[in-house]
Design an enzyme around this catalytic site. Structure first.
Site, mmCIF file in Angstrom:
data_model
loop_
_atom_site.group_PDB
_atom_site.id
_atom_site.type_symbol
_atom_site.label_atom_id
_atom_site.label_comp_id
_atom_site.label_asym_id
_atom_site.label_seq_id
_atom_site.Cartn_x
_atom_site.Cartn_y
_atom_site.Cartn_z
ATOM 1 N N PRO A 177 36.088 69.523 45.500
ATOM 2 C CA PRO A 177 35.035 68.925 44.783
ATOM 3 C C PRO A 177 34.841 69.039 43.520
ATOM 4 C CG PRO A 177 33.915 68.867 47.341
ATOM 5 C CD PRO A 177 34.918 69.767 47.024
ATOM 6 N N ASP A 231 32.911 74.187 43.050
ATOM 7 C CA ASP A 231 33.280 73.894 43.925
ATOM 8 C C ASP A 231 31.800 73.739 44.524
ATOM 9 O OD1 ASP A 231 33.848 73.158 47.032
ATOM 10 O OD2 ASP A 231 35.032 75.238 47.384
ATOM 11 N N HIS A 232 31.736 71.804 45.156
ATOM 12 C CA HIS A 232 30.533 71.374 44.980
ATOM 13 C C HIS A 232 30.074 71.776 46.250
ATOM 14 C CE1 HIS A 232 26.644 68.898 44.230
ATOM 15 N NE2 HIS A 232 27.138 69.006 43.091
ATOM 16 N N ARG A 233 31.142 71.549 47.544
ATOM 17 C CA ARG A 233 30.758 72.553 48.435
ATOM 18 C C ARG A 233 30.214 73.539 49.038
ATOM 19 N NH1 ARG A 233 36.771 72.038 50.609
ATOM 20 N NH2 ARG A 233 36.639 73.700 49.015
ATOM 21 N N ALA A 234 29.504 74.079 47.882
ATOM 22 C CA ALA A 234 29.930 75.939 47.897
ATOM 23 C C ALA A 234 29.223 75.601 47.347
ATOM 24 C CB ALA A 234 30.621 76.982 47.599
#
Length: 467
Positions: free
Chosen positions: A257, A439-442
């Site tokens: 994402p 990376d919006h997850r990290a």
């Protein structure tokens, strides 16, 4: 027994490779450690040494052909060892022949999966003449796996590889022709080895203009080519690099994402410092005469600033995995380098700890060897972030695609003179736009913003990179 020469796995993502050049011919005497051939992967060209001494025989690995990792490409016979004019069966090819499975031929390699009602030997797939027998069919490991998954009988497929070996392209050709002949794949039970096989079964063909239910029509090569007049184009086959770039970019954009942060950095102080440092560079003697020990570029200083920013904001120096967040202790910066047919990202390890001159000289060496495809895998694998600079082309700003396992990548635009307002007054400044893909997850929005602000501070106050 002769020594098998295989195509080794020299890259983490490598499934196939191509031999770009043989250094020894059929029948040549070689010594252990001699360079036998050169492999061209998607990222580099590597020389492969002989695993034993003797006479090179049965060279089946052809130049410029995709070969599965682990496949035998030649054999080396020891001095005095009897030679039969037939290539030995690779252990990888014959590994399943020692297992007792239903419907297995008595010699050679067997397929563990076969339908309950096996195809009679005299009824191969339409349009594909049979070989002498399934047990004698030669195929690459990749072709065998694809055939098993699709329930295809290898004995009914003509191989186009060396010595009639069935390769991936042959399997693809059969699979692509199935819908045209009105053949679908159905699941059948009661298979040898306790598994489930897929057997071709005639059904009513789906008209070309009526796609299968639930599956939108795909834009295959034929769908694209029919839009253009025949003879108005040429087809250039994809090489390994282009295939890998396509696969990884699709993977990155569909699984990561992305979100983007952009800001402007004033470069005047950095450009002035760069000029002073280059002027102060000591002179060294080279084969071409005297030359400065280093010549800094703006990109060298961007690399250093990005590395130091990651150390200042350590939570952004991370990689995402499904089970844990990987927090990196070092700032290893990959730098996108354009090479013929694609790009590669050699890595400056521990860039935050290195001086600008070391980064500059190391980057020049890596870029030079990248363009000649001489990088070692450890020189382009891994890294904790990346920098992509298109400023030299006059690009003002752009957004780069994250390269896993990185969680960030910085896209750098051109430095240009712009009107800026300071203390209510308009003045001219050299400004560079940068965009951080994250990376919006990290890395969340606020954390990404903190990282980019730390980078901007170093660029606009470059003396901080010298202490």
């Amino acid at each position: 027994m002769p020594t098998e020469v295989i195509l080794p796995k020299v890259d983490m993502d490598m499934a196939t490779g191509q031999i770009s050049r043989w250094f020894a011919e059929e029948g040549a005497t070689v010594k252990k450690g001699d360079v036998l051939f050169e492999i061209e992967t998607d990222k580099a060209a590597m020389e492969i040494d002989a695993p034993a001494s003797g006479v090179l025989r049965d060279v089946t690995g052809k130049e410029g052909v995709d070969i599965a990792v682990g496949s035998a490409v030649a054999w080396i016979y020891a001095d005095g060892e009897a030679y039969k004019d037939k290539a030995p069966i690779s252990p990888l090819e014959g590994e399943m022949s020692t297992k007792s499975t239903e419907g297995v031929a008595s010699e050679g390699t067997a397929l563990a999966l076969s339908p309950v009602e096996p195809t009679p030997p005299d009824r191969p797939l339409a349009g594909h003449p049979p070989l002498e027998g399934e047990g004698k069919t030669r195929a690459t490991p990749l072709a065998r796996r694809l055939a098993r998954e699709a329930g295809l009988n290898l004995s009914g497929i003509s191989g186009t590889g060396p010595h009639g070996r069935v390769v991936k392209a042959d399997i693809d050709a059969v699979l692509s022709s199935l819908p045209e002949r009105g053949v679908s794949v159905k699941r059948t039970e009661g298979v040898a080895s306790g598994g489930t096989a897929f057997a071709p079964s005639p059904v009513e063909a789906t008209p070309p203009d009526r796609p299968s239910a639930g599956h939108p029509p795909l834009k295959g090569e034929g769908d694209v080519l029919k839009l253009f007049e025949e003879g108005s184009y040429e087809l250039v086959p994809h090489d390994n690099m282009r295939k890998t770039i396509a696969r990884r970019l699709v993977e990155a954009k569909t699984t990561i994402p992305h979100f983007y942060l952009t800001l402007d950095c004033e470069l005047d102080a950095l450009l002035a410092l760069r000029t002073q440092l280059n002027a102060a560079a000591p002179v060294k003697k080279t084969d071409k005469g005297e030359a400065p020990a280093y010549k800094l570029s703006v990109n060298d200083m961007v690399i250093k600033a990005m590395a130091m920013a990651l150390k200042a904001v350590p939570d952004a120096n991370a990689s995402w995995t499904e089970s844990a967040m990987v927090k990196h202790r070092h700032a290893d910066v990959g730098v996108a380098v354009s090479i013929p047919g694609g790009l590669i990202t050699p890595i400056i390890r521990h860039a935050d700890e290195k001086t600008l001159s070391v980064i500059s000289n190391e980057m020049k060496d890596l870029a030079s060897r990248a363009r000649s495809r001489k990088l070692k895998p450890e020189e382009y694998q891994g890294g904790t972030t990346a920098v992509s600079n298109l400023g030299m082309f006059g690009i003002k700003d752009f957004a780069a695609v994250i390269n896993p396992p990185h969680a960030t990548i910085l896209a750098v635009g051109a430095g240009e003179e712009r009107a800026v307002v300071k203390n209510g007054e308009i003045r001219i400044a050299t400004v560079m736009s940068v965009t951080l893909s994250t990376d919006h997850r990290a890395v969340d929005g606020a954390l990404g913003a903190e990282l980019l602000v730390a980078f901007k501070k170093l660029i606009e106050n470059p003396m901080g990179m010298l202490v």
